[in-house]
Design an enzyme around this catalytic site. Structure first.
Site, short mmCIF file in Angstrom:
data_model
loop_
_atom_site.label_atom_id
_atom_site.label_comp_id
_atom_site.label_asym_id
_atom_site.label_seq_id
_atom_site.Cartn_x
_atom_site.Cartn_y
_atom_site.Cartn_z
N TYR A 16 -4.91 20.80 40.35
CA TYR A 16 -5.26 19.66 40.96
C TYR A 16 -6.69 20.06 41.63
CZ TYR A 16 -6.23 16.26 44.69
OH TYR A 16 -7.02 15.53 45.60
N GLY A 17 -7.70 19.06 41.79
CA GLY A 17 -8.94 19.33 42.29
C GLY A 17 -9.35 20.33 43.36
N ARG B 73 -7.84 10.13 41.59
CA ARG B 73 -9.18 10.43 41.94
C ARG B 73 -10.23 10.26 40.93
NH1 ARG B 73 -10.44 12.85 47.32
NH2 ARG B 73 -8.47 13.03 48.22
N ASN C 237 -3.16 9.26 45.67
CA ASN C 237 -4.35 10.28 45.54
C ASN C 237 -4.90 10.34 44.27
OD1 ASN C 237 -5.75 12.15 46.77
ND2 ASN C 237 -4.65 13.80 46.07
N ASP D 220 -18.62 14.57 51.31
CA ASP D 220 -17.32 15.36 51.47
C ASP D 220 -17.72 16.51 52.39
OD1 ASP D 220 -14.63 15.68 51.49
OD2 ASP D 220 -14.81 17.12 50.12
N HIS E 245 -16.64 19.34 56.77
CA HIS E 245 -15.98 18.35 56.17
C HIS E 245 -16.48 16.98 56.65
CE1 HIS E 245 -11.86 16.29 54.67
NE2 HIS E 245 -12.73 16.32 53.71
N LYS F 192 -13.28 23.00 48.19
CA LYS F 192 -12.69 23.08 49.39
C LYS F 192 -12.63 24.49 49.78
CE LYS F 192 -11.53 18.91 50.06
NZ LYS F 192 -12.50 18.11 51.09
N GLY G 238 -18.22 -2.33 54.22
CA GLY G 238 -19.68 -2.61 54.30
C GLY G 238 -20.01 -3.00 56.05
N THR H 136 -15.91 8.85 51.63
CA THR H 136 -16.74 8.59 50.35
C THR H 136 -17.19 6.97 50.65
OG1 THR H 136 -15.59 9.95 49.07
CG2 THR H 136 -16.61 8.08 47.68
N ASN H 137 -16.41 6.04 51.13
CA ASN H 137 -16.79 4.84 51.12
C ASN H 137 -17.91 4.75 52.33
OD1 ASN H 137 -14.97 2.47 50.04
ND2 ASN H 137 -13.83 4.26 50.31
N ARG I 87 -3.66 18.40 47.41
CA ARG I 87 -3.86 19.74 47.80
C ARG I 87 -2.44 20.24 48.62
NH1 ARG I 87 -5.94 19.69 52.22
NH2 ARG I 87 -6.89 17.57 52.41
N SER J 150 -9.16 13.90 55.27
CA SER J 150 -9.14 13.64 53.77
C SER J 150 -8.49 12.06 53.82
CB SER J 150 -8.39 14.38 52.87
OG SER J 150 -9.21 15.67 52.90
N CYS K 224 -9.58 9.32 54.52
CA CYS K 224 -9.89 8.27 55.82
C CYS K 224 -11.39 7.72 55.83
CB CYS K 224 -9.89 9.26 57.07
SG CYS K 224 -8.15 9.71 57.33
P1 GDP Z 1 -12.52 10.10 52.13
O1 GDP Z 1 -11.25 10.68 51.36
O2 GDP Z 1 -12.35 10.49 53.47
O3 GDP Z 1 -13.57 10.18 51.29
O4 GDP Z 1 -11.91 8.47 52.16
P2 GDP Z 1 -12.38 7.41 50.96
O5 GDP Z 1 -13.67 6.72 51.37
O6 GDP Z 1 -11.99 7.73 49.70
O7 GDP Z 1 -11.27 6.40 51.47
C1 GDP Z 1 -9.94 6.59 51.52
C2 GDP Z 1 -9.16 5.40 51.68
O8 GDP Z 1 -9.38 4.59 52.90
C3 GDP Z 1 -9.54 4.41 50.20
O9 GDP Z 1 -8.29 3.59 49.99
C4 GDP Z 1 -10.44 3.20 51.28
O10 GDP Z 1 -10.02 1.99 50.38
C5 GDP Z 1 -9.97 3.32 52.56
N1 GDP Z 1 -10.85 2.94 53.49
C6 GDP Z 1 -12.30 3.56 53.75
N2 GDP Z 1 -13.06 2.89 54.38
C7 GDP Z 1 -12.49 2.03 55.10
C8 GDP Z 1 -12.36 1.05 56.19
O11 GDP Z 1 -13.62 1.03 56.54
N3 GDP Z 1 -11.57 0.28 56.33
C9 GDP Z 1 -10.37 0.14 55.76
N4 GDP Z 1 -9.35 -0.52 56.21
N5 GDP Z 1 -10.03 1.23 54.87
C10 GDP Z 1 -10.93 2.02 54.40
P1 PGA Z 2 -11.59 13.80 50.18
O1 PGA Z 2 -11.68 15.02 49.41
O2 PGA Z 2 -11.85 14.21 51.77
O3 PGA Z 2 -12.43 12.85 49.71
O4 PGA Z 2 -10.24 13.19 50.34
C1 PGA Z 2 -10.73 15.65 48.98
C2 PGA Z 2 -9.68 16.37 49.84
O5 PGA Z 2 -10.22 16.71 51.09
O6 PGA Z 2 -8.74 16.87 49.59
MN MN Z 3 -12.51 16.26 51.56
MN MN Z 4 -14.11 11.25 49.52
#
Ligand code: GDP
Ligand code: PGA
Ligand code: MN
Ligand code: MN
Length: 614
Positions: free
Chosen positions: A226-227, A395, A393, A302, A255, A235, A522, A282-283, A86, A277, A279
């Site tokens: 880009y997405g 995806r 980044n 998201d 968000h 977004k 987890g 998704t995990n 972005r 983003s 952080c």
């Molecule tokens: P999103 O963009 O907010 O959805 O974040 P994601 O779930 O895709 O995670 C972004 C990055 O943070 C990835 O590289 C993950 O491996 C890492 N990450 C996510 N959860 C954790 C966690 O609990 N601990 C650590 N150390 N890294 C994490």
């Molecule tokens: P993210 O979504 O929050 O999973 O990274 C895309 C973004 O915010 O650009």
């Molecule tokens: Mn996002």
């Molecule tokens: Mn995500």
């Protein structure tokens, strides 16, 4: 290839316009006249159509088909190296008045902006097909379906939109029957083709404009494929434009991920969590609990639209249809649920690396690193190359229906009641693993002062701490002060008994030795268990100036080797000296709001100052 005259384009648009929706027909005609595509194509959303577009993308070099046995119906795309994230610097909120965009947004007078964009879009689709994508954010059977129509000259966008949103003829027919309002979302990669000019695999323009007209509820996006810049339902609509609609109508477009947790006693809790983003949304949304008896189910990863329900409860709905997840760090050990969803196929990968057997790979996907790869820029790669094989980044774009742990309530137009809200960021220091807010207003203060180190999800420097209110800094479609006032006004509309408890979390704190202070992934289920036990009035906590943190032994560490209650104490420590520095930075942040800051947050700051003895 036949080159049409402007007149032929107009005839084509009218002749094929399969719609009785007058505003839509007129808008499509107007855009075709401005952008001058070779042809206009109405997207029906069918599988056959998708296969045809994917085949065209393969023929044009945009898509690399993957090994069907490993990743059925899946493709990899590689963007222009200058179009990987972005672009916040190029993102504008063009409200009529500058003060309505506020200090956190770029602004330009709407008429001035329209003049610039009209010039850029003029002829911008020459030599290309103009696709018309009717879509709806959230369920089509919602009380008031939130319609949009994206016009784009990118087939990559069409294929990706089909994963991320409900699109096609069914949506169009309902929109017509209701004579419904739709958000017009115009997108062009900004790379017209002269007669005979060959296309490139990833057309885009060095000049990018991601522009929102909040009063008009319209979007114009130019120059990027880009997405986050190009899939305009996500977004641009579901956050920036929807946040403005939500302000006007008394709800919240946030968000946030949405996760349903069921305790061993069979009690279900829905947790919403706002993290910037990259952080961890998704995990966490696809979490595998590491504690016995707890069940997690995904609702969203998201975006969360929250309304006040009939009983004054806060209810959340995920308006999206797919996952657009950060690939690096998503692996069989950290996030097997995401990996299983991806392995079912029907996915588009962007800027990942390719394995020699026609699969994809990224850092953290498997413990074993392949001996040879083709990196995201098409170069040979070995573990000795000394650079990441996948873009940080990169995806995966995968239908959410492929998530085995998807909660049945995902499909419910009424959404779910929210019982807890987490605000979190990526901070090496200062912010504890978890802290429970002293009150709802104190929780809004936690959200309003949320901070995080910047990531690769947006162009620019990585690792710089910035304030990111409710993780919405890049997504507030209006004045940040008004946004905080809007949050402040929600309690008065809700049943105070049913307001969720709010928590601040930080999975990314480091120990003095430099490692992560908490195992994360987890094991975050252990933190969620503590939060739920706080709601139930069961878990112990220590009061600190910033909120209530767990005692060392109130976090369930069963089965977690080499992690002790003393380690919990390190992870949740509230260091007065660190917090005094934080306070100064919060004061500076609040000062930038001027008069717009709600009094309740000024009071919260004063309270924190007093408790810190600062
Ligand atoms: P999103 O963009 O907010 O959805 O974040 P994601 O779930 O895709 O995670 C972004 C990055 O943070 C990835 O590289 C993950 O491996 C890492 N990450 C996510 N959860 C954790 C966690 O609990 N601990 C650590 N150390 N890294 C994490
Ligand atoms: P993210 O979504 O929050 O999973 O990274 C895309 C973004 O915010 O650009
Ligand atoms: Mn996002
Ligand atoms: Mn995500």
């Amino acid at each position: 290839m036949s080159v049409s005259s402007d007149q032929q384009v107009l005839v084509a648009a009218q002749g094929t316009a399969p719609t009785t929706h007058t505003q839509l027909a007129l808008w499509v005609q107007e855009v075709a006249a401005l952008t001058q595509p070779d042809s206009v194509y109405w997207v029906d959303g069918s599988r056959e159509e998708n296969d045809r577009l994917a085949a065209e993308l393969v023929a044009g070099g945009t898509f690399t088909p993957l090994n069907q046995e490993l990743f059925p119906h899946s493709f990899a795309a590689f963007s222009d190296p200058k179009d990987v994230a972005r672009v916040e610097e190029r993102t504008f909120i063009c409200s009529k008045e500058e003060k309505d965009a506020g200090f956190t947004n770029n602004w330009m007078d709407p008429a001035e902006m329209k003049a610039i964009l009209t010039d850029r879009f003029s002829g911008s689709m020459r030599g290309r097909t103009m696709y018309v994508i009717p879509f709806v954010m959230g369920p089509l059977d919602a009380e008031e379906p939130q319609y949009g129509v994206e016009i784009t000259d990118s087939a990559y966008v069409v294929v990706s939109m089909r994963i991320m949103a409900r699109i096609g003829t069914e949506v169009l027919r309902k929109m017509e029957a209701e004579h419904a309002f739709f958000v017009p979302a115009l997108h062009s990669v900004g790379a017209p083709l002269e007669p005979g000019q060959a296309d490139v695999p990833w057309p885009c323009n060095d000049e990018k404009w991601i522009v929102h007209f909040p009063e008009e509820r319209s979007i114009w996006s130019y120059g990027s494929g880009y997405g986050g810049n190009a899939l305009l339902g996500k977004k641009c609509y579901a956050l920036r434009i929807a946040s403005v609609i939500a302000r006007d109508e008394g709800w919240l477009a946030e968000h946030m991920l949405l996760l349903k947790l069921t305790s061993p006693e069979g009690k279900a809790y829905n947790v919403a969590a706002a993290f910037p983003s990259a952080c961890g949304k998704t995990n966490l949304a696809l979490l595998t609990p590491t504690i016995e008896g707890w069940k997690a189910e995904t609702l969203g990863d998201d975006i969360n639209w929250m309304r006040i329900g009939k009983e004054g409860e806060l209810r959340g709905v995920n308006p999206e249809y797919g996952l657009f997840g950060v690939a690096p760090g998503t692996g069989w050990s950290t996030n097997p649920n995401a990996m299983r969803a991806i392995a079912k196929g029907n996915s588009v990968f962007t800027n990942v690396a390719l394995t020699d057997d026609g699969g994809v790979w990224w850092e953290g996907m498997t413990d074993e690193v392949p001996a040879h790869l083709t990196d995201w820029q098409g170069n040979d790669w070995t573990p000795e190359s000394g650079r990441p094989a996948a873009h940080p980044n990169s995806r995966f774009c995968t239908p959410i229906s492929q998530v085995d742990m998807l909660a049945p309530e995902y499909y419910s137009p009424d959404g779910v009641e929210i019982h807890a809200i987490l605000f979190g960021g990526r901070r090496k220091t200062t912010i504890p693993l978890v802290a429970e807010a002293r009150s709802w207003t104190n929780g809004i203060f936690m959200g309003a002062t949320l901070s995080s180190e910047t990531t690769a999800a947006a162009a620019g420097a990585v690792g710089v701490v910035r304030r990111d209110p409710m993780a919405m800094l890049p997504f507030m479609g209006y004045n940040a002060g008004d946004y905080l006032n809007h949050w402040d006004s929600i309690a008065a509309k809700a049943n105070p008994e049913r307001l969720p408890k709010i928590f601040l979390v930080n999975w990314f704190r480091r120990t003095p030795e430099g490692g992560f202070a908490w195992p994360g992934f987890g094991d975050n289920s252990r933190v969620l268990k503590w939060a739920i036990e706080r709601i139930e009035g069961k878990a112990d906590a220590v009061e600190t100036p910033i909120g209530f943190v767990p005692t060392g032994d109130s976090i369930d560490l069963t089965g977690l080797e080499d992690f002790t209650p003393a380690d919990v104490e390190v992870a949740v420590r509230v260091d007065r000296e660190e917090w005094k520095a934080e306070l100064a930075s919060i004061e500076e942040w609040f000062a930038s709001f001027g008069e717009a800051l709600p009094q309740s947050l000024k009071d919260e700051l004063a309270g924190l100052e007093e408790r810190l003895g600062a």
